[in-house]
Write a protein that holds these residues in place. Structure first.
Motif, PDB file in Angstrom:
ATOM      1  N   GLY A  99       0.808  -1.211   0.000  1.00  0.00           N
ATOM      2  CA  GLY A  99       0.000   0.000   0.000  1.00  0.00           C
ATOM      3  C   GLY A  99       0.841   1.261   0.000  1.00  0.00           C
ATOM      4  N   LEU A 100       2.017   1.206   0.632  1.00  0.00           N
ATOM      5  CA  LEU A 100       2.890   2.372   0.692  1.00  0.00           C
ATOM      6  C   LEU A 100       3.415   2.754  -0.689  1.00  0.00           C
ATOM      7  CD1 LEU A 100       4.290   4.421   2.556  1.00  0.00           C
ATOM      8  CD2 LEU A 100       6.164   2.772   2.814  1.00  0.00           C
ATOM      9  N   THR A 101       3.608   1.772  -1.581  1.00  0.00           N
ATOM     10  CA  THR A 101       4.073   2.103  -2.924  1.00  0.00           C
ATOM     11  C   THR A 101       3.082   3.042  -3.618  1.00  0.00           C
ATOM     12  OG1 THR A 101       2.995   0.153  -3.908  1.00  0.00           O
ATOM     13  CG2 THR A 101       5.270  -0.102  -3.158  1.00  0.00           C
ATOM     14  N   THR A 102       1.801   2.748  -3.462  1.00  0.00           N
ATOM     15  CA  THR A 102       0.783   3.607  -4.067  1.00  0.00           C
ATOM     16  C   THR A 102       0.794   4.985  -3.425  1.00  0.00           C
ATOM     17  OG1 THR A 102      -0.578   1.661  -4.511  1.00  0.00           O
ATOM     18  CG2 THR A 102      -1.673   3.791  -4.597  1.00  0.00           C
ATOM     19  N   THR A 103       0.969   5.045  -2.114  1.00  0.00           N
ATOM     20  CA  THR A 103       1.000   6.326  -1.417  1.00  0.00           C
ATOM     21  C   THR A 103       2.124   7.213  -1.928  1.00  0.00           C
ATOM     22  OG1 THR A 103       0.066   5.370   0.579  1.00  0.00           O
ATOM     23  CG2 THR A 103       1.273   7.416   0.838  1.00  0.00           C
ATOM     24  N   ILE A 104       3.309   6.649  -2.085  1.00  0.00           N
ATOM     25  CA  ILE A 104       4.455   7.446  -2.524  1.00  0.00           C
ATOM     26  C   ILE A 104       4.257   7.928  -3.958  1.00  0.00           C
ATOM     27  CG2 ILE A 104       6.901   7.287  -3.130  1.00  0.00           C
ATOM     28  CD1 ILE A 104       7.296   5.613  -0.629  1.00  0.00           C
ATOM     29  N   GLY A 105       3.821   7.039  -4.839  1.00  0.00           N
ATOM     30  CA  GLY A 105       3.636   7.430  -6.233  1.00  0.00           C
ATOM     31  C   GLY A 105       2.602   8.518  -6.397  1.00  0.00           C
ATOM     32  N   PHE A 106       1.467   8.345  -5.768  1.00  0.00           N
ATOM     33  CA  PHE A 106       0.397   9.312  -5.961  1.00  0.00           C
ATOM     34  C   PHE A 106       0.531  10.525  -5.058  1.00  0.00           C
ATOM     35  CE2 PHE A 106      -1.253   5.592  -8.030  1.00  0.00           C
ATOM     36  CZ  PHE A 106      -1.794   6.142  -9.185  1.00  0.00           C
ATOM     37  N   GLY A 107       1.251  10.380  -3.948  1.00  0.00           N
ATOM     38  CA  GLY A 107       1.585  11.566  -3.170  1.00  0.00           C
ATOM     39  C   GLY A 107       2.468  12.499  -3.970  1.00  0.00           C
ATOM     40  N   THR A 108       3.452  11.931  -4.682  1.00  0.00           N
ATOM     41  CA  THR A 108       4.294  12.736  -5.575  1.00  0.00           C
ATOM     42  C   THR A 108       3.457  13.394  -6.662  1.00  0.00           C
ATOM     43  OG1 THR A 108       6.139  11.213  -5.189  1.00  0.00           O
ATOM     44  CG2 THR A 108       6.300  12.676  -7.099  1.00  0.00           C
ATOM     45  N   ALA A 109       2.549  12.617  -7.275  1.00  0.00           N
ATOM     46  CA  ALA A 109       1.705  13.159  -8.336  1.00  0.00           C
ATOM     47  C   ALA A 109       0.816  14.285  -7.827  1.00  0.00           C
ATOM     48  CB  ALA A 109       0.847  12.048  -8.945  1.00  0.00           C
ATOM     49  N   ALA A 110       0.246  14.118  -6.619  1.00  0.00           N
ATOM     50  CA  ALA A 110      -0.616  15.161  -6.054  1.00  0.00           C
ATOM     51  C   ALA A 110       0.163  16.438  -5.789  1.00  0.00           C
ATOM     52  CB  ALA A 110      -1.259  14.652  -4.765  1.00  0.00           C
ATOM     53  N   ALA A 111       1.390  16.286  -5.252  1.00  0.00           N
ATOM     54  CA  ALA A 111       2.193  17.472  -4.933  1.00  0.00           C
ATOM     55  C   ALA A 111       2.627  18.220  -6.196  1.00  0.00           C
ATOM     56  CB  ALA A 111       3.425  17.055  -4.123  1.00  0.00           C
ATOM     57  N   LEU A 112       2.882  17.479  -7.277  1.00  0.00           N
ATOM     58  CA  LEU A 112       3.396  18.104  -8.500  1.00  0.00           C
ATOM     59  C   LEU A 112       2.299  18.542  -9.466  1.00  0.00           C
ATOM     60  CD1 LEU A 112       6.427  15.752  -9.333  1.00  0.00           C
ATOM     61  CD2 LEU A 112       6.464  17.963  -8.169  1.00  0.00           C
ATOM     62  N   SER A 113       1.076  18.096  -9.258  1.00  0.00           N
ATOM     63  CA  SER A 113       0.020  18.366 -10.242  1.00  0.00           C
ATOM     64  C   SER A 113      -0.223  19.854 -10.497  1.00  0.00           C
ATOM     65  CB  SER A 113      -1.286  17.686  -9.817  1.00  0.00           C
ATOM     66  OG  SER A 113      -1.242  16.318 -10.118  1.00  0.00           O
ATOM     67  N   PRO A 114      -0.337  20.717  -9.471  1.00  0.00           N
ATOM     68  CA  PRO A 114      -0.564  22.139  -9.786  1.00  0.00           C
ATOM     69  C   PRO A 114       0.548  22.735 -10.643  1.00  0.00           C
ATOM     70  CG  PRO A 114      -1.085  21.685  -7.497  1.00  0.00           C
ATOM     71  CD  PRO A 114      -0.420  20.455  -8.027  1.00  0.00           C
ATOM     72  N   ALA A 115       1.800  22.427 -10.322  1.00  0.00           N
ATOM     73  CA  ALA A 115       2.906  22.914 -11.148  1.00  0.00           C
ATOM     74  C   ALA A 115       2.881  22.265 -12.521  1.00  0.00           C
ATOM     75  CB  ALA A 115       4.240  22.632 -10.455  1.00  0.00           C
ATOM     76  N   GLY A 116       2.510  20.980 -12.578  1.00  0.00           N
ATOM     77  CA  GLY A 116       2.434  20.294 -13.857  1.00  0.00           C
ATOM     78  C   GLY A 116       1.427  20.932 -14.794  1.00  0.00           C
ATOM     79  N   GLY A 117       0.294  21.367 -14.246  1.00  0.00           N
ATOM     80  CA  GLY A 117      -0.702  22.031 -15.080  1.00  0.00           C
ATOM     81  C   GLY A 117      -0.172  23.312 -15.688  1.00  0.00           C
ATOM     82  N   ARG A 118       0.562  24.097 -14.906  1.00  0.00           N
ATOM     83  CA  ARG A 118       1.139  25.339 -15.428  1.00  0.00           C
ATOM     84  C   ARG A 118       2.201  25.050 -16.480  1.00  0.00           C
ATOM     85  NH1 ARG A 118       1.687  29.030  -9.935  1.00  0.00           N
ATOM     86  NH2 ARG A 118      -0.459  29.797  -9.960  1.00  0.00           N
ATOM     87  N   ILE A 119       2.994  24.009 -16.255  1.00  0.00           N
ATOM     88  CA  ILE A 119       4.028  23.653 -17.228  1.00  0.00           C
ATOM     89  C   ILE A 119       3.391  23.279 -18.564  1.00  0.00           C
ATOM     90  CG2 ILE A 119       5.753  21.894 -17.782  1.00  0.00           C
ATOM     91  CD1 ILE A 119       6.456  21.889 -14.773  1.00  0.00           C
ATOM     92  N   VAL A 120       2.329  22.473 -18.510  1.00  0.00           N
ATOM     93  CA  VAL A 120       1.650  22.062 -19.745  1.00  0.00           C
ATOM     94  C   VAL A 120       1.071  23.273 -20.465  1.00  0.00           C
ATOM     95  CG1 VAL A 120      -0.307  20.774 -20.656  1.00  0.00           C
ATOM     96  CG2 VAL A 120       1.190  19.719 -18.964  1.00  0.00           C
ATOM     97  N   ASP A 121       0.455  24.195 -19.716  1.00  0.00           N
ATOM     98  CA  ASP A 121      -0.093  25.396 -20.346  1.00  0.00           C
ATOM     99  C   ASP A 121       0.993  26.226 -21.008  1.00  0.00           C
ATOM    100  OD1 ASP A 121      -2.800  25.009 -19.836  1.00  0.00           O
ATOM    101  OD2 ASP A 121      -2.716  25.970 -17.865  1.00  0.00           O
ATOM    102  N   ARG A 122       2.226  26.143 -20.494  1.00  0.00           N
ATOM    103  CA  ARG A 122       3.323  26.939 -21.049  1.00  0.00           C
ATOM    104  C   ARG A 122       4.008  26.260 -22.234  1.00  0.00           C
ATOM    105  NH1 ARG A 122       4.462  31.959 -20.808  1.00  0.00           N
ATOM    106  NH2 ARG A 122       6.695  31.550 -20.789  1.00  0.00           N
ATOM    107  N   ILE A 123       4.325  24.958 -22.124  1.00  0.00           N
ATOM    108  CA  ILE A 123       5.175  24.329 -23.140  1.00  0.00           C
ATOM    109  C   ILE A 123       4.376  23.626 -24.218  1.00  0.00           C
ATOM    110  CG2 ILE A 123       7.004  24.047 -21.434  1.00  0.00           C
ATOM    111  CD1 ILE A 123       6.454  21.046 -21.450  1.00  0.00           C
ATOM    112  N   GLY A 124       3.094  23.354 -24.000  1.00  0.00           N
ATOM    113  CA  GLY A 124       2.272  22.739 -25.028  1.00  0.00           C
ATOM    114  C   GLY A 124       2.169  21.232 -24.902  1.00  0.00           C
TER     115      GLY A 124
END
Length: 380
Positions: free
Chosen positions: A38-63
């Motif tokens: 269960g911890l493997t899922t926590t680490i993977g998706f915890g990383t994804a949750a933390a990076l998602s707001p920045a990821g959205g801005r990056i996508v809007d910028r680079i295409g």
């Protein structure tokens, strides 16, 4: 275009399904406990949750082209490291790296839909590409588990990594070039508001429940229902096929005016699905019906929420809004499996499925409250 976006969604979360489908082998061969699984899922998706707001801005910028290429190549690297990991520490590090393509997936593919797909086709294309996640579940649950029985789990995961690499090269060679980055303007808020906030909370509870099912369904079949590793992995494949059909079908039905009501009803169907999984402790074959129902109802809820984002995103905000909703979903994925893992460690799967049902019920309540407020606001 639709095939490429579907592949991108599938590979972005393939690590989740690979670890879940190969869970019986990981627990049996390496001595990994259900709690660590269960911890493997926590680490993977915890990383994804933390990076998602920045990821959205990056996508809007680079295409979308550069974003999709990076997503697929990073997925290949993460899968290769998962296949190579000699112990828990490197495995968890590889899973954390896999959170980066997860953070990019929804913003990048939604941005591509808005750029390349005519408005009349956007809802069905969104549903089809969201079904790529469940296509990944099917391949992890059936072809990869069968391959693992022949060449070992490491060889099977390396095969998946090589396929992701080919998909990344395909994206970079075939997608049109991205336009020049737009002028930097004032940054939008990182805190979700309005519809995006409601969908993020809905997605949090939905994700917590779905992640528990994805991570522990095969292990449940092996430990409590007497299934072999390959048959238990097939449960994940069945869930994946049902999820593909559900996401495509419900997304086509999600027309403006109807889409707002669907998340609540899909979450209600998900409560019944969790009940079937719990009832399998008494009548084992019900686990197959439960897997189908989770795919048709629960998994489809995420696709419909993304259709709503595509339909109602403000100009230039599709990537950011998609990322904020996805952040809620990934946070749920990070929180759900460890709680279920504690119960699975002591063999209390019945209580675990009750927890999943409760999470689905809260998601339904959130969705119904938002739908009523949204309807009243638009009427006013």
């Amino acid at each position: 275009m639709t095939a490429l976006l579907t592949c991108a969604m599938g590979f972005s979360m393939l690590q989740l399904f690979v670890i879940g489908a190969l869970g019986p082998r990981l627990v049996g061969e390496s001595g990994m406990s259900p709690a660590v699984l269960g911890l493997t899922t926590t680490i993977g998706f915890g990383t994804a949750a933390a990076l998602s707001p920045a990821g959205g801005r990056i996508v809007d910028r680079i295409g979308p082209r550069r974003s999709l290429g990076a997503l697929l190549l990073l997925s290949a690297v993460a899968l290769a490291l998962i296949g190579s990991a000699p112990g828990t520490a490197l495995l968890l590090s590889a899973v954390a790296l896999g959170g980066v393509p997860q953070a990019l997936a929804n913003p990048a593919t939604n941005k591509a839909v808005l750029r390349f797909v005519p408005p009349a086709r956007r809802a069905p294309v969104t549903g089809i590409k969201q079904s790529g996640v469940q296509l990944g579940a099917f391949f992890a649950g059936l072809p990869l588990t069968v391959l693992a029985a022949g060449i070992g789990r490491r060889g099977a995961v390396w095969t998946a990594a090589g396929t992701a690499l080919l998909a990344g090269l395909w994206a970079l060679r075939t997608l049109p070039a991205d336009p020049p980055p737009p002028p930097a303007g004032p940054r939008g808020p990182l805190v979700p508001r309005g519809m995006v906030a409601w969908l993020a909370v809905f997605s949090l509870f939905l994700g917590a429940a779905i992640a528990s099912v994805n991570t522990f369904l095969a292990l449940f079949g092996a430990q409590r229902l007497g299934m072999g590793p390959t048959t238990a992995g097939a449960l994940v494949a069945v869930l994946g096929v049902a999820g593909i059909a559900g996401r495509v079908g419900w997304s086509k039905a999600a027309r403006p005016g109807r889409a707002e009501r669907l998340p609540g009803w899909l979450a209600c169907g998900s409560v019944a699905a969790a009940g079937l999984l719990g009832a399998a402790l008494v009548a084992g074959p019900l686990v197959w019906l439960g897997a189908v129902a989770v795919g048709v109802f629960a998994v489809s809820g995420n696709a419909v929420s993304m259709v709503l984002v595509v339909q109602r995103a403000a100009p230039g905000r599709a990537g950011q809004d998609s990322a904020l909703v996805a952040a809620g979903f990934f946070t749920g994925f990070a929180l759900g499996p460890p709680l279920f893992g504690l119960l699975a460690n002591s063999g209390r799967y019945g209580t675990g499925w009750l927890l999943v049902a409760a999470e689905f019920a809260v998601a339904a309540a959130v969705a119904f409250v938002w739908a009523r407020r949204d309807r009243a606001g638009r009427a006013a």
